[in-house]
Design an enzyme around this catalytic site. Structure first.
Site, PDB file in Angstrom:
ATOM      1  CB  CYS A  26      39.327  17.195  24.656  1.00 24.77           C
ATOM      2  SG  CYS A  26      38.539  15.752  23.889  1.00 24.77           S
TER       3      CYS A  26
ATOM      4  CD  GLU B 289      41.075  15.843  18.238  1.00 23.36           C
ATOM      5  OE1 GLU B 289      41.650  16.579  19.063  1.00 23.36           O
ATOM      6  OE2 GLU B 289      39.854  15.954  17.984  1.00 23.36           O
TER       7      GLU B 289
ATOM      8  CG  HIS C  34      35.700  15.671  19.979  1.00 29.65           C
ATOM      9  ND1 HIS C  34      36.395  16.055  21.093  1.00 29.65           N
ATOM     10  CD2 HIS C  34      34.390  15.903  20.249  1.00 29.65           C
ATOM     11  CE1 HIS C  34      35.545  16.496  22.014  1.00 29.65           C
ATOM     12  NE2 HIS C  34      34.316  16.411  21.517  1.00 29.65           N
TER      13      HIS C  34
ATOM     14  CB  CYS D   9      40.774  13.587  21.333  1.00 28.73           C
ATOM     15  SG  CYS D   9      39.121  13.905  20.661  1.00 28.73           S
TER      16      CYS D   9
END
Length: 150
Positions: free
Chosen positions: A82, A54, A52, A85
């Site tokens: 999410c 991040e 992801h 993260c």
């Protein structure tokens, strides 16, 4: 520089992810007024479910800093993080999180879950949501609409 400036840079990363066929999320880590980590979603290209935006940005920033603890940093991301993260942000000891669009289905800051500053956490993160929220949200909506219609 202000939050909008850095969020614009994160939006550019998100647009790059969209162009690559990834969900358009971009992130960057700023410390001492310098960008030390950049990331765009790339789980498809990297065959990596943890890639992801991040996580990618946090990994780069940790390498630059020579430490996984990013205590004096701000993470900018175009979408509310999410659960995975959000927990990584806490573990990295990020001082401040600034995000664009809320994610009512999977957001783990304030929407679906409240992980970032849950009472059991051993670190508190300053949070500011909604910075350039409209363009961040439109980018995501357009991406998914195009996928449905295409």
């Amino acid at each position: 520089m202000d939050d909008r400036h850095y969020m614009e840079a994160a939006l550019e990363l998100a647009r790059g992810a969209a162009a690559a066929g990834e969900v358009p999320v971009g992130a960057l880590v700023v410390a001492g007024g310098a960008i030390i980590g950049r990331g765009a979603n790339r789980p498809i290209a990297g065959c990596d479910p943890t890639a992801h935006a991040e996580i990618v940005a946090l990994r780069e920033a940790a390498t630059v800093q020579g430490s996984y603890r990013l205590a004096d940093s701000t993470l900018y991301v175009t979408l509310e993080p999410c659960a995975m993260c959000a927990q990584a942000i806490v573990h990295a000891r990020v001082r401040r999180l600034v995000f664009g669009a809320w994610d009512p289905r999977a957001g783990a800051v304030d929407s679906a879950f409240q992980i970032i500053n849950a009472p059991a956490q051993n670190h508190r993160v300053e949070v500011l949501g909604g910075v350039l929220g409209e363009p961040c949200g439109v980018l995501l909506k357009d991406f998914f609409r195009d996928r449905r219609d295409g």
